[in-house]
Design a protein around this motif. Structure first.
Motif, PDB file in Angstrom:
ATOM      1  N   GLU A   1      -6.881  -0.118  -7.213  1.00 40.89           N
ATOM      2  CA  GLU A   1      -7.656   0.905  -6.509  1.00 40.89           C
ATOM      3  C   GLU A   1      -6.745   2.041  -6.058  1.00 40.89           C
ATOM      4  O   GLU A   1      -5.621   1.836  -5.616  1.00 40.89           O
ATOM      5  CB  GLU A   1      -8.301   0.294  -5.273  1.00 40.89           C
ATOM      6  CG  GLU A   1      -9.412  -0.658  -5.608  1.00 40.89           C
ATOM      7  CD  GLU A   1      -9.886  -1.388  -4.378  1.00 40.89           C
ATOM      8  OE1 GLU A   1      -9.586  -0.898  -3.260  1.00 40.89           O
ATOM      9  OE2 GLU A   1     -10.537  -2.417  -4.538  1.00 40.89           O
TER      10      GLU A   1
ATOM     11  N   ASN B   1      -6.788   5.793  -3.886  1.00 41.41           N
ATOM     12  CA  ASN B   1      -7.558   6.685  -3.039  1.00 41.41           C
ATOM     13  C   ASN B   1      -7.118   8.115  -3.254  1.00 41.41           C
ATOM     14  O   ASN B   1      -5.948   8.381  -3.519  1.00 41.41           O
ATOM     15  CB  ASN B   1      -7.384   6.315  -1.574  1.00 41.41           C
ATOM     16  CG  ASN B   1      -8.315   5.197  -1.202  1.00 41.41           C
ATOM     17  OD1 ASN B   1      -9.235   4.872  -1.950  1.00 41.41           O
ATOM     18  ND2 ASN B   1      -8.063   4.606  -0.058  1.00 41.41           N
TER      19      ASN B   1
ATOM     20  N   ASN C   1       0.894   7.416   1.067  1.00 41.95           N
ATOM     21  CA  ASN C   1       0.513   6.709   2.270  1.00 41.95           C
ATOM     22  C   ASN C   1      -0.404   5.538   1.939  1.00 41.95           C
ATOM     23  O   ASN C   1      -0.191   4.406   2.363  1.00 41.95           O
ATOM     24  CB  ASN C   1      -0.189   7.694   3.201  1.00 41.95           C
ATOM     25  CG  ASN C   1      -0.273   7.128   4.605  1.00 41.95           C
ATOM     26  OD1 ASN C   1       0.280   6.065   4.878  1.00 41.95           O
ATOM     27  ND2 ASN C   1      -0.973   7.828   5.467  1.00 41.95           N
TER      28      ASN C   1
ATOM     29  N   SER D   1       1.313   2.727   0.232  1.00 40.53           N
ATOM     30  CA  SER D   1       2.099   1.853   1.102  1.00 40.53           C
ATOM     31  C   SER D   1       1.152   0.997   1.946  1.00 40.53           C
ATOM     32  O   SER D   1       1.442  -0.159   2.238  1.00 40.53           O
ATOM     33  CB  SER D   1       3.027   2.663   1.993  1.00 40.53           C
ATOM     34  OG  SER D   1       2.295   3.286   3.015  1.00 40.53           O
ATOM     35  N   ASN D   2       0.029   1.588   2.295  1.00 33.35           N
ATOM     36  CA  ASN D   2      -0.950   0.803   3.035  1.00 33.35           C
ATOM     37  C   ASN D   2      -1.446  -0.357   2.195  1.00 33.35           C
ATOM     38  O   ASN D   2      -1.541  -1.484   2.677  1.00 33.35           O
ATOM     39  CB  ASN D   2      -2.149   1.669   3.430  1.00 33.35           C
ATOM     40  CG  ASN D   2      -1.879   2.432   4.709  1.00 33.35           C
ATOM     41  OD1 ASN D   2      -0.836   2.223   5.334  1.00 33.35           O
ATOM     42  ND2 ASN D   2      -2.790   3.294   5.077  1.00 33.35           N
ATOM     43  N   GLN D   3      -1.772  -0.018   0.943  1.00 27.69           N
ATOM     44  CA  GLN D   3      -2.253  -1.064   0.046  1.00 27.69           C
ATOM     45  C   GLN D   3      -1.221  -2.168  -0.075  1.00 27.69           C
ATOM     46  O   GLN D   3      -1.534  -3.351  -0.029  1.00 27.69           O
ATOM     47  CB  GLN D   3      -2.508  -0.491  -1.353  1.00 27.69           C
ATOM     48  CG  GLN D   3      -3.687   0.442  -1.422  1.00 27.69           C
ATOM     49  CD  GLN D   3      -4.996  -0.298  -1.322  1.00 27.69           C
ATOM     50  OE1 GLN D   3      -5.012  -1.517  -1.194  1.00 27.69           O
ATOM     51  NE2 GLN D   3      -6.091   0.429  -1.367  1.00 27.69           N
TER      52      GLN D   3
ATOM     53  N   MET E   1       0.964  -2.944   2.013  1.00 26.75           N
ATOM     54  CA  MET E   1       1.074  -3.715   3.228  1.00 26.75           C
ATOM     55  C   MET E   1      -0.100  -4.678   3.357  1.00 26.75           C
ATOM     56  O   MET E   1       0.062  -5.828   3.784  1.00 26.75           O
ATOM     57  CB  MET E   1       1.095  -2.773   4.410  1.00 26.75           C
ATOM     58  CG  MET E   1       1.636  -3.455   5.616  1.00 26.75           C
ATOM     59  SD  MET E   1       2.154  -2.281   6.820  1.00 26.75           S
ATOM     60  CE  MET E   1       1.690  -3.173   8.261  1.00 26.75           C
ATOM     61  N   ILE E   2      -1.280  -4.193   2.981  1.00 31.61           N
ATOM     62  CA  ILE E   2      -2.440  -5.080   3.056  1.00 31.61           C
ATOM     63  C   ILE E   2      -2.220  -6.283   2.165  1.00 31.61           C
ATOM     64  O   ILE E   2      -2.439  -7.421   2.575  1.00 31.61           O
ATOM     65  CB  ILE E   2      -3.712  -4.324   2.633  1.00 31.61           C
ATOM     66  CG1 ILE E   2      -4.075  -3.291   3.683  1.00 31.61           C
ATOM     67  CG2 ILE E   2      -4.858  -5.301   2.434  1.00 31.61           C
ATOM     68  CD1 ILE E   2      -5.172  -2.369   3.265  1.00 31.61           C
TER      69      ILE E   2
ATOM     70  N   GLN F   1       0.475  -7.457   1.290  1.00 31.71           N
ATOM     71  CA  GLN F   1       1.518  -8.306   1.859  1.00 31.71           C
ATOM     72  C   GLN F   1       0.948  -9.151   2.992  1.00 31.71           C
ATOM     73  O   GLN F   1       1.233 -10.348   3.103  1.00 31.71           O
ATOM     74  CB  GLN F   1       2.653  -7.432   2.373  1.00 31.71           C
ATOM     75  CG  GLN F   1       3.891  -8.231   2.729  1.00 31.71           C
ATOM     76  CD  GLN F   1       4.759  -7.487   3.719  1.00 31.71           C
ATOM     77  OE1 GLN F   1       4.752  -6.253   3.734  1.00 31.71           O
ATOM     78  NE2 GLN F   1       5.469  -8.211   4.542  1.00 31.71           N
ATOM     79  N   ILE F   2       0.108  -8.521   3.800  1.00 32.87           N
ATOM     80  CA  ILE F   2      -0.505  -9.272   4.897  1.00 32.87           C
ATOM     81  C   ILE F   2      -1.327 -10.417   4.332  1.00 32.87           C
ATOM     82  O   ILE F   2      -1.233 -11.559   4.776  1.00 32.87           O
ATOM     83  CB  ILE F   2      -1.409  -8.352   5.733  1.00 32.87           C
ATOM     84  CG1 ILE F   2      -0.571  -7.313   6.478  1.00 32.87           C
ATOM     85  CG2 ILE F   2      -2.219  -9.167   6.721  1.00 32.87           C
ATOM     86  CD1 ILE F   2      -1.401  -6.246   7.133  1.00 32.87           C
ATOM     87  N   LEU F   3      -2.109 -10.083   3.336  1.00 34.22           N
ATOM     88  CA  LEU F   3      -2.953 -11.125   2.756  1.00 34.22           C
ATOM     89  C   LEU F   3      -2.097 -12.197   2.107  1.00 34.22           C
ATOM     90  O   LEU F   3      -2.455 -13.363   2.109  1.00 34.22           O
ATOM     91  CB  LEU F   3      -3.904 -10.515   1.736  1.00 34.22           C
ATOM     92  CG  LEU F   3      -5.013  -9.669   2.334  1.00 34.22           C
ATOM     93  CD1 LEU F   3      -5.880  -9.092   1.250  1.00 34.22           C
ATOM     94  CD2 LEU F   3      -5.852 -10.471   3.296  1.00 34.22           C
TER      95      LEU F   3
ATOM     96  N   ASN G   1       0.786 -13.157   3.135  1.00 35.87           N
ATOM     97  CA  ASN G   1       1.379 -13.991   4.157  1.00 35.87           C
ATOM     98  C   ASN G   1       0.351 -14.866   4.855  1.00 35.87           C
ATOM     99  O   ASN G   1       0.684 -15.640   5.739  1.00 35.87           O
ATOM    100  CB  ASN G   1       2.068 -13.117   5.209  1.00 35.87           C
ATOM    101  CG  ASN G   1       3.256 -12.416   4.636  1.00 35.87           C
ATOM    102  OD1 ASN G   1       3.692 -12.729   3.533  1.00 35.87           O
ATOM    103  ND2 ASN G   1       3.790 -11.464   5.370  1.00 35.87           N
ATOM    104  N   ALA G   2      -0.902 -14.677   4.464  1.00 36.12           N
ATOM    105  CA  ALA G   2      -1.980 -15.305   5.219  1.00 36.12           C
ATOM    106  C   ALA G   2      -1.827 -16.807   5.276  1.00 36.12           C
ATOM    107  O   ALA G   2      -2.119 -17.422   6.271  1.00 36.12           O
ATOM    108  CB  ALA G   2      -3.313 -14.949   4.598  1.00 36.12           C
TER     109      ALA G   2
ATOM    110  N   ARG H   1       5.216 -16.605  -4.680  1.00 35.97           N
ATOM    111  CA  ARG H   1       6.645 -16.694  -4.381  1.00 35.97           C
ATOM    112  C   ARG H   1       7.436 -16.142  -5.555  1.00 35.97           C
ATOM    113  O   ARG H   1       8.437 -15.468  -5.394  1.00 35.97           O
ATOM    114  CB  ARG H   1       7.030 -18.145  -4.131  1.00 35.97           C
ATOM    115  CG  ARG H   1       6.623 -18.658  -2.785  1.00 35.97           C
ATOM    116  CD  ARG H   1       7.510 -19.803  -2.347  1.00 35.97           C
ATOM    117  NE  ARG H   1       7.423 -20.934  -3.235  1.00 35.97           N
ATOM    118  CZ  ARG H   1       6.579 -21.947  -3.073  1.00 35.97           C
ATOM    119  NH1 ARG H   1       5.770 -21.945  -2.040  1.00 35.97           N
ATOM    120  NH2 ARG H   1       6.542 -22.944  -3.907  1.00 35.97           N
TER     121      ARG H   1
END
Lengths: 643, 455
Positions: free
Chosen positions: B255, B257, B263, B266-268, B270-271, B273-275, B277-278, B286
């Motif tokens: 996706e 934008n 920006n 990097s947000n994507q 990070m998202i 990455q967050i997911l 690490n969930a 890994r």
């Protein structure tokens, strides 16, 4: 460090808001009048269906206008084709037009399918019956309640004080009623000013009620639209108007109603068997409740884990109303693939984004209402998969308010694009950017030579450590972890990979390790408006130990997780996890002392997910609006929560 | 749910030869007096999948199958029948109908599957992991022995059947190795990434796959030599799962934008990455994250499995042995599959069937419509089709007798399959035989383990 931290507690404590803690039904419900209390007797006091008490309010509210003018009150007849089961011929003439005073057109037309509407639009059926029962009891007449709403209308007519007529009516004698009609046709009294106002207010309330119902999640609720509700409620109101009862309360109602609207929906208490049964019938996910639950936590949902996932999986193709993306997220919740607070929230929002993209407004429906209902059904599905976190609740509220705010002039595609970007914005601003800002603030609190302790694995805390490390600060990290999730190990792995100096220990050793720690950084699931930090179980103990050892506790939490709720303990609202995971040790088959524990009658396992940490353990909260003391949480909730 | 279903019904299999023919292709072979294809179709229907594409080898066969489907499911299902040339293999069949495939994921089912595993579960697993392929694995059938014990136990010539070697990760969610022959060459990179591989030989690939359409079509497009889904495509995907070459254009990274690209990127990131690490990171993750910083970006795709519970029945009709077994099971232990209601004696005798005096029909038997049996017959664990005429003193044990078969007096049939329109003259004794359609077994002949068919 200690004294200043004591201070806020005294500020908070004098006004303990005990009343709101459990989110039981609003207590003023029962005070609203003897009738209301009477009629609700058949329902459980724990959760009151909203349509019911709203109509009760109407009843009481309208009475002052009706009771003094009982004599000239009339019913006007208009042709209609209602086919109610009881006494079809007379009722058809009754229900159609029903003018209390003046020609406001209050009830006209809509009465056409009164009986049917009432039956269908209120899923909790019985309420009109109970109302009637109360009515009958109060008026002293021994009428057996007929099953149809239409007959309730005729009751009003008899409020002129002729109970015998009701009996003839019940017996099927249409003669009396015909007479009645003819008499009512002649009189059309002018309404008094008070009456008119009461009427107006009632109308407004009916509208509000209908709207509230429309918003109230479950897909079926949308079928209740303003029209029907309006048609129903006046009838209700009018028939109970015959009851001689208190009138004094009329004035207090509007504010009370507002308060009720603001109050959160009463939460389902899982120790209330009948309600749970009902909820279960509606639910998509088949859940068997685990048998030996801990007494104190019976009110929380707890299910046998393990059976849900295969069952839900097997139903994959049967669930047409649930969007695939939402379904996938639900599966991931159940299976534990996604478990962190932020992750769950992001996953949910992204699923909603997908769902909105694929959404099409059905013909003759408005996007606002239908989509809200749709989202509501998704939310209830996700809630069945795993109870929603507070942050998710906030995100859902945000989304719903965005839908509600959509201008009506917007076309469908524009609306969808706007919602899509709204969600995108929420994720990037409230979660991603918020975390970056938190990092920027919190990093200033790390000095060279610090020993920082954290518990579990929090995204914000991890980012802070990594950023501080990038800045070249010299510090050591102590990661405290606990079974069964051992999330700290993942954090440890990531931090060590980045070259941080780490110590890993379990929570048993926290009091020992605390002596060498200079700061404690904790993440939070939510921060409540009395400053209570609601976080993963164990956080409170870590904070307590830190507090006792005079180590400052810094809580890092995004502002979207703040909630206006007040909670004093972790019992009334919490989540119960799978009890099996605490009895089994991963990778150790030989530790099987608790195998088959479910069959032991006098053993209960408790796997709490969250705990509540009192605000006086918290030295500082780092949030996207800066570093604040816990007493400032309500300010943030008030000022920024409405955005 | 954005799934398309393709049923590969096959054509006329050589492995089933005396039983099948152009008129009676694999798909229509009766199991408990119902075409085997109906089991798959009903399994899918049970999961609310009502749009099917049935791929059949050969035009004549397609006509037959199509005719049967339109007769049986005219108003219930939306079925399209496509015919492909013979011997193109399963991969070729999918290639041939590729332009019909539009959904995000494709469910490919073999037409000879007899099972009660919920199809939805496979699809759900597929979606949950966002996998490239998900295969249904079930316990390998134990062919023969159970039944042979009860019936004298010496009849079966136990062939060491082909088995699948399947490598799983410790959580039993991912497929790390699959081979049919004794091929145990496991890739080091996979082993290194996972750490532990469990090799199982007691699982069977049930030939029910969920594929990501884009990936499947791309692989088929690029590797034109691939013939079979099971032997070529699936192993290829499994082998290459950690050095993925297939485009994964279903992932969120794709996706973009319009706004500030850097920006949002990097947000994507990070998202994701967050997911990531969930929860417990899978080895795929890994592995991909293992090389942050280096130039080459590792990509991985997931190959998942859904292992059916031991309580579920799952078998494939791909050999004569399997045909016997499935017939036995469907009227025996897996009787819920047959769709019939059993009588008090645990058997099904059609009301129009006629039984002679002193004739016994034991439990786990089925007697079709309009069949007649003479006196003193005995039927045990057998399926007898429609309009058969069976003389007196006939014994039928562990056998399948199809429709319009005439059996003379004093015949004995054991462990055999008798196709339609066969005539057995008096005192014929058959043991472990397969008799092709229209064959005439002469009076008094005694056969053992033979394949009898018209030349």
């Amino acid at each position: 460090m200690d004294p200043p931290r004591r201070a806020p507690r005294t500020v908070i404590d004098p006004v303990p808001k005990f009343r709101q803690v459990g989110f039981f039904a609003p207590p003023d419900r029962s005070q609203s009048g003897p009738i209301a209390a009477d009629t609700s007797a058949s329902l459980s006091p724990v959760m009151i269906p909203p349509p019911r008490h709203l109509s009760d309010n109407l009843i009481l509210h309208a009475r002052p206008s009706n009771s003094p003018r009982r004599g000239p009150e009339s019913i006007t007849v208009g042709g209609s084709n209602s086919d109610a089961p009881v006494s079809p011929a007379p009722s058809s003439s009754y229900s159609s037009r029903f003018v209390v005073g003046g020609d406001r057109g209050f009830f006209d037309g809509k009465g056409k399918d009164n009986g049917k509407v009432v039956a269908s639009s209120f899923p909790r059926g019985g309420f009109d019956l109970t109302a009637l029962k109360g009515n009958a009891a109060a008026s002293g007449s021994s009428i057996v309640v007929p099953a149809s709403q239409l007959t309730t209308v005729s009751v009003v007519n008899d409020s002129l004080g002729i109970p015998e007529k009701e009996k003839t009516n019940k017996g099927g004698g249409s003669a009396g009623e015909m007479k009645d009609q003819s008499s009512s046709k002649q009189q059309k009294p002018k309404p008094t000013k008070a009456e008119r106002r009461a009427l107006q207010e009632a109308q407004r309330a009916a509208k509000a009620a209908a709207k509230g119902e429309g918003n109230k999640a479950s897909g079926t609720a949308t079928s209740v639209n303003a029209k029907q509700a309006k048609a129903v409620k006046p009838a209700q109101k009018a028939d109970t108007a015959s009851v001689a009862a208190t009138e004094k309360k009329g004035g207090d109602f509007p504010p009370e109603k507002d308060r009720k609207k603001d109050a959160p929906q009463p939460r389902l208490q899982y120790d209330d068997k009948s309600r749970v049964e009902k909820a279960k019938r509606r639910s998509v996910v088949k859940q068997t409740e685990s048998r030996n639950r801990v007494e104190l936590f019976r009110h929380l949902p707890q299910y046998e884990h393990g059976s849900q996932l295969p069952d839900l999986e097997a139903k994959f193709f049967d669930l047409y109303p649930v969007h695939p993306a939402v379904y996938k997220v639900g599966l991931q919740y159940i299976s534990g693939d996604i478990s962190g607070g932020n992750d769950r929230c992001i996953a949910m929002l992204q699923a909603f984004q997908e769902a909105i993209k694929d959404y099409k407004v059905p013909p003759e429906k408005s996007l606002g209402r239908d989509l809200t209902a749709k989202i509501g059904s998704y939310v209830s599905f996700l809630n069945e998969c795993r109870p929603l976190s507070i942050s998710m609740g906030n995100a859902i509220r945000f989304l719903k308010s965005q839908i509600a705010k959509l201008p009506l002039t917007l076309s469908e595609s524009e609306a969808k694009i706007s919602l899509d970007s709204d969600i995108e914005r929420f994720i990037s601003e409230k979660i991603i950017l918020a975390n970056k800002v938190i990092v920027k603030h919190a990093v200033t609190k790390i000095r060279d030579g610090d020993v920082l302790l954290t518990y579990g694995s929090s995204l914000a805390v991890e980012m802070i450590f990594l950023h501080a490390h990038e800045l070249g600060k010299q510090f050591r990290v102590v990661i405290v972890d606990s079974r069964p999730k051992l999330r700290g190990q993942q954090l440890l792995r990531r931090l060590v990979e980045k070259g941080l100096n780490c110590t890993y220990t379990h929570i048993n050793a926290v009091s020992y390790v605390m002596h060498e720690v200079s700061r404690v950084f904790l993440g939070a699931e939510s921060i409540l408006s009395n400053g209570t930090v609601y976080s993963r179980v164990g956080t409170a103990s870590v904070a307590m130990v830190a507090h006792a050892s005079r180590v400052p506790v810094i809580v890092c939490c995004e502002a979207y997780k703040f909630h206006e709720r007040v909670q004093l303990d972790s019992i009334c609202s919490n989540e119960l996890g799978d009890p099996d995971v605490i009895s089994n040790v991963k990778g150790r088959v030989d530790v099987n002392h608790l195998d088959g524990w479910a069959d032991i009658e006098n053993l209960q396992l408790l796997n709490l997910i969250y705990d509540a940490m009192p605000s006086d353990y918290v030295s500082m909260i780092v949030t996207d609006y800066g570093m604040v003391p816990p007493t400032s949480v309500p300010v943030i909730v008030r000022e920024y929560g409405r955005e | 749910m954005d799934f398309q279903v393709v049923v590969l019904a096959g054509g006329v299999s050589k492995k089933l030869l005396p039983l099948v023919s152009k008129e009676l292709p694999n798909a229509l072979l009766p199991v408990a007096n119902r075409p085997v294809l109906s089991y798959v179709v009903e399994l899918l229907e049970l999961s609310n999948l009502k749009d099917l594409i049935v791929v059949v080898e050969g035009k004549d066969v397609a006509l037959n199958v199509g005719a049967w489907i339109s007769g049986a499911y005219a108003d219930r299902l939306h079925v399209e029948v496509a015919s492909v040339p013979e011997d193109v293999g399963t991969a070729g069949a999918i290639r041939a109908i590729a332009h019909h495939l539009t959904a995000k994921d494709i469910l490919i089912v073999s037409g000879d599957l007899v099972s009660d595993v919920p199809v939805g579960a496979v699809a759900a697993t597929h979606r949950r992991h966002d996998a490239v392929v998900t295969a249904l694995l079930c316990n390998a059938p134990i062919s023969g022995p159970l039944e042979s014990v009860s019936s004298g136990g010496k009849d079966k010539t136990k062939k060491p059947g082909r088995y699948d070697l399947i490598g799983l990760d410790p959580t039993k969610q991912f497929l790390l190795h699959i081979a049919t022959e004794k091929d145990l060459r496991i890739q080091k990179s996979i082993l290194r990434a996972v750490g532990q591989i469990e090799i199982r030989a007691d699982l069977m690939d049930a030939h029910l796959y969920a594929f990501k359409r884009s990936v499947l079509l791309e692989v088929l497009d690029q590797k034109s030599a691939f013939q079979s889904l099971k032997h070529d495509v699936l192993p290829y995907l499994v082998r290459s799962q950690l050095k993925s070459e297939v485009l994964l254009n279903g992932t969120p990274q794709a996706e973009e934008n319009g706004t500030e690209k850097v920006n949002s990127q990097s947000n994507q990131q990070m998202i994701s990455q967050i997911l990531a690490n969930a929860s417990e990171p899978t080895f795929h993750l890994r592995h991909t994250l293992g090389t942050i910083g280096s130039d080459s970006v590792r990509r991985a795709h997931k190959c998942c499995v859904y292992i059916s519970g031991s309580s579920k029945y799952c078998a494939r009709l791909n050999s004569i042995q399997a045909y016997n077994d499935i017939n036995r099971d469907v009227i025996g232990e897996a009787s819920h599959l047959s769709g019939y209601s059993f009588s008090a004696h645990n058997n099904i005798i059609h009301p129009t069937a006629e039984l002679g005096a002193k004739t016994t029909v034991g439990p786990h038997c089925m007697l079709g419509e309009g069949s007649q049996m003479g006196d003193k017959c005995s039927v045990k664990r057998s399926v007898i089709g429609r309009h058969c005429r069976i003389g007196a003193n006939v014994k039928v044990v562990n056998s399948v007798v199809m429709n319009h078969v005439t059996i003379g007096d004093f015949c004995s049939i054991q462990g055999s399959v008798i196709c339609s329109n066969v005539q057995l003259q008096e005192r014929a004794i058959l043991k472990d035989c397969q008799v092709g359609a229209g064959f005439v077994v002469t009076s008094g002949s005694e056969q053992k383990g033979e394949v009898l068919a018209k030349k």
